[in-house]
Design a protein around this motif. Structure first.
Motif, PDB file in Angstrom:
ATOM      1  N   SER A  68       0.982  -1.147   0.005  1.00  0.00           N
ATOM      2  CA  SER A  68      -0.003  -0.135  -0.016  1.00  0.00           C
ATOM      3  C   SER A  68       0.863   1.356   0.115  1.00  0.00           C
ATOM      4  CB  SER A  68      -0.919  -0.040   1.271  1.00  0.00           C
ATOM      5  OG  SER A  68      -1.730   1.239   1.518  1.00  0.00           O
ATOM      6  N   TYR A  69       0.432   2.374  -0.654  1.00  0.00           N
ATOM      7  CA  TYR A  69       0.981   3.527  -0.779  1.00  0.00           C
ATOM      8  C   TYR A  69       0.928   4.290   0.672  1.00  0.00           C
ATOM      9  CZ  TYR A  69       3.011   2.693  -5.372  1.00  0.00           C
ATOM     10  OH  TYR A  69       3.789   2.280  -6.576  1.00  0.00           O
TER      11      TYR A  69
ATOM     12  N   VAL B 115       6.474  -1.580  -0.990  1.00  0.00           N
ATOM     13  CA  VAL B 115       5.778  -0.732  -1.966  1.00  0.00           C
ATOM     14  C   VAL B 115       6.471  -0.310  -3.157  1.00  0.00           C
ATOM     15  CG1 VAL B 115       6.530   1.359  -0.415  1.00  0.00           C
ATOM     16  CG2 VAL B 115       4.660   1.609  -1.828  1.00  0.00           C
TER      17      VAL B 115
ATOM     18  N   SER C 163       4.710   3.298  -9.520  1.00  0.00           N
ATOM     19  CA  SER C 163       3.272   2.682  -9.338  1.00  0.00           C
ATOM     20  C   SER C 163       2.799   1.874 -10.392  1.00  0.00           C
ATOM     21  CB  SER C 163       2.455   4.271  -9.009  1.00  0.00           C
ATOM     22  OG  SER C 163       0.918   3.678  -9.299  1.00  0.00           O
ATOM     23  N   GLU C 164       2.080   0.856  -9.973  1.00  0.00           N
ATOM     24  CA  GLU C 164       1.537  -0.071 -11.027  1.00  0.00           C
ATOM     25  C   GLU C 164       0.287   0.446 -11.427  1.00  0.00           C
ATOM     26  OE1 GLU C 164       0.412  -5.056 -11.419  1.00  0.00           O
ATOM     27  OE2 GLU C 164       1.342  -4.067  -9.838  1.00  0.00           O
ATOM     28  N   GLY C 165      -0.286   1.241 -10.839  1.00  0.00           N
ATOM     29  CA  GLY C 165      -1.514   2.027 -11.112  1.00  0.00           C
ATOM     30  C   GLY C 165      -2.596   0.880 -10.488  1.00  0.00           C
TER      31      GLY C 165
ATOM     32  N   LEU D 247       9.344   0.034 -13.245  1.00  0.00           N
ATOM     33  CA  LEU D 247       8.457  -1.006 -12.601  1.00  0.00           C
ATOM     34  C   LEU D 247       8.943  -2.188 -12.448  1.00  0.00           C
ATOM     35  CD1 LEU D 247       5.817  -1.513 -11.051  1.00  0.00           C
ATOM     36  CD2 LEU D 247       4.686  -2.094 -13.022  1.00  0.00           C
TER      37      LEU D 247
END
Length: 590
Positions: A198-199, A297, A301-303, A434
């Motif tokens: 989680s961010y 994390v 970001s993988e979005g 990523l």
């Protein structure tokens, strides 16, 4: 559609009644073999009959156990499935006890006797390698009575793992915390990766402290369970006349102890890239200090990217195409013929694994939710399954299994092929970053972290062998010190992290985890050969896949072009980590 994404275990046993019939037949076979006590090798034909009966019984028993275990894992609330599972375990123990006379009786003979018997009965020649390994264990085989006792003791020793599982799965009450979206969220093992990726940092921290705080509340109980498990390892080793528990475990897999020492020493001398990675991650995340709950994390970001199972299937097929059309044809069969139980559901076992018997499909259990990690898990477990399939189809039953030392090579190689394929077909620099970040995290958790665990196990067993007790404070202190060594002085070792050893189930299968690190080192070397040499390297690797246990693990990996008795593959893997970090830094600096 739901049926198509659930494995078809009933290909093994269409009904439970047929399973029980096979169980009865297995017990009958055991009785027939036990009745030959005292006459198992009185001449060449008698030895041949003993070998055929023993391996026939072993094959049938393993088939029963695979079904019972897998059937239970797909619905752990099914009382009938649990009954089959417990019956299978009890039967395996009972058979082991009844046949405990066999090894002592056969040990009365010599390698020269066996060679003479082969001259009289050429059919025995196929057991030559097995016989060589068997006689190598001669000084570790005990009397008939002692062997029977050791079967019972080892059955009790296996209880420590079961007690740990029962405590964690059935009895520990993990607290609820508030997720970023306001939902109540269980700080349990089932939510481990979801929470730590989680961010929301405060949420990660809350989860981490709640999870490990729960284990910490039971530190005395878990210490006692682990202490019992280690004492059981040391008891067995001492009674079987091994110098140590580690020597015993590695001897069974034909691994020189120098390989273990080389891994810990070489990785320990090459932690600088990990320290650099920790500092780079800390800077990129804008933190004053990096904690364990900051390691998962993604830096990129993988979005909201989710993969359908069909997309994952196609990616695995394309990534492994380099291994040959027959390889991908077999993967297609796995998808079409329901070798895979795909999605999570209530009462299904968590995690993922590959299993199978000599005559069954190599089944795969997944809990696929559509993440990138899930795509890699599919590739990983299919690597295991293809290894199993090719070994079983190319080796007689006696040599069809493969050592745990080799087991993680095929699975990890598939992950590396997938990573390379995705990187080459990435549509953006962000997507490449990523993948590089994921590769670093995978190497961190598999290469560095598992070596750290191996060092922990080595020390705890050494303490017990020296007559020192295992105390919770000492175990937590050791784990904290190892984290500082591997992650660096700039890494924050929280009190909760010092207790993390309490949650590692693999510690109840002693001296297992180091093979994750050696496996990824071997796979890295094989992948490099495939990327640079092409078809000749693929041919070598395919021979390895078909080899089973026809050679000892170190020799089998040499077939694939890797010498794990040398420090070179371990050094090369540390260099891959260093190069990947440099590549990520360069891309993110553009």
């Amino acid at each position: 559609m739901e049926e198509q994404t659930r494995w078809n275990l009933r290909k093994m046993y269409p009904t439970d009644a047929l399973w029980y019939e096979d169980l009865k037949e297995t017990e009958h076979l055991c009785g027939e073999l036990a009745a030959r006590k005292g006459h198992c090798a009185e001449n060449a034909q008698a030895l041949l009959k003993t070998a055929q009966q023993y391996f026939g019984l072993d094959q049938k028993l393993y088939h029963l156990v695979v079904f019972a275990n897998s059937n239970f894992d797909q619905n752990m609330a099914d009382s009938e499935a649990k009954k089959l599972y417990e019956t299978a375990q009890n039967t395996a123990t009972a058979i082991g006890e009844k046949l405990s006379f066999l090894a002592p009786e056969l040990m009365q003979y010599t390698p020269e006797d066996f060679k003479e018997y082969c001259g009289e009965c050429p059919e025995l020649a196929c057991y030559a390698s097995f016989a060589e390994d068997f006689f190598a264990k001669k000084k570790h085989i005990l009397s008939d009575v002692m062997e029977q006792m050791m079967v019972r003791m080892n059955d009790m020793g296996a209880s420590f793992s079961k007690i740990f599982e029962d405590l964690v799965i059935n009895d520990l009450a993990f607290p609820k915390i508030t997720a970023p979206d306001g939902r109540e969220f269980a700080a349990s093992e089932a939510n481990y990766h979801t929470a730590l990726m989680s961010y929301d940092r405060s949420f990660r921290e809350a989860y981490f402290k709640a999870l490990l705080g729960t284990y910490g509340n039971y530190r005395n109980t878990i210490t006692s369970i682990y202490y019992g498990s280690v004492k059981d390892d040391c008891f067995t080793a001492k009674n079987r006349r091994y110098p140590s528990a580690r020597a015993m475990k590695l001897f069974h897999n034909h691994i020189p102890e120098e390989v273990y020492d080389n891994l810990i020493e070489t990785v320990g001398q090459n932690v600088a890239p990990m320290h650099e990675y920790v500092e780079y991650r800390r800077g990129k995340m804008g933190l004053d200090a990096l904690h364990f709950y900051d390691l998962f994390v993604p830096l990129v970001s993988e979005g909201d990217r989710k993969y359908t199972y069909e997309e994952a299937q196609q990616l695995v097929l394309e990534a492994t195409a380099v291994l040959g059309s027959d390889y991908t044809a077999l993967v297609r069969r796995a998808f079409a013929e329901r070798w895979i139980d795909v999605y999570p559901r209530d009462n299904k076992r968590t995690g993922a694994y590959s299993t199978g018997s000599y005559t069954s499909y190599p089944y795969v259990l997944l809990n696929f939710t559509g993440t990138l990690d899930d795509v890699f898990t599919l590739a990983h477990e299919l690597g295991h399954s293809m290894h199993t399939y090719f070994s079983c189809r190319n080796q007689p039953y006696v040599y069809s299994g493969y050592s745990i030392f080799c087991a993680e090579v095929a699975s990890t190689l598939n992950e590396q092929l997938l990573s390379d394929y995705l990187f080459r077909h990435a549509s953006s620099k962000e997507e490449q970053c990523l993948l590089l970040d994921k590769k670093l995290n995978d190497l961190r958790s598999t290469f560095y972290r598992q070596t750290m665990f191996a060092a922990f196990e080595q020390q705890t067993h050494q303490w017990v062998e020296e007559g020192k007790p295992l105390l919770p404070e000492e175990l937590s202190r050791l784990h904290g010190e190892l984290n500082r060594q591997y992650y660096g002085e700039r890494f924050a070792v929280d009190p909760e992290l010092c207790n993390e050893w309490e949650r590692i189930p693999h510690f109840y299968t002693a001296f297992y985890v180091y093979q994750y690190a050696t496996g990824i080192a071997a796979a890295t070397a094989i992948a490099d050969r495939i990327f640079t040499l092409g078809e000749p390297a693929v041919r070598d690797y395919r021979k390895f896949l078909c080899g089973g246990s026809s050679l000892h693990p170190i020799e089998m990996l040499k077939v694939a072009g890797v010498d794990m008795a040398s420090p070179q593959p371990v050094l090369a893997t540390a260099q891959v980590f260093r190069d990947t970090l440099a590549q990520l830094k360069a891309l993110q600096a553009e």
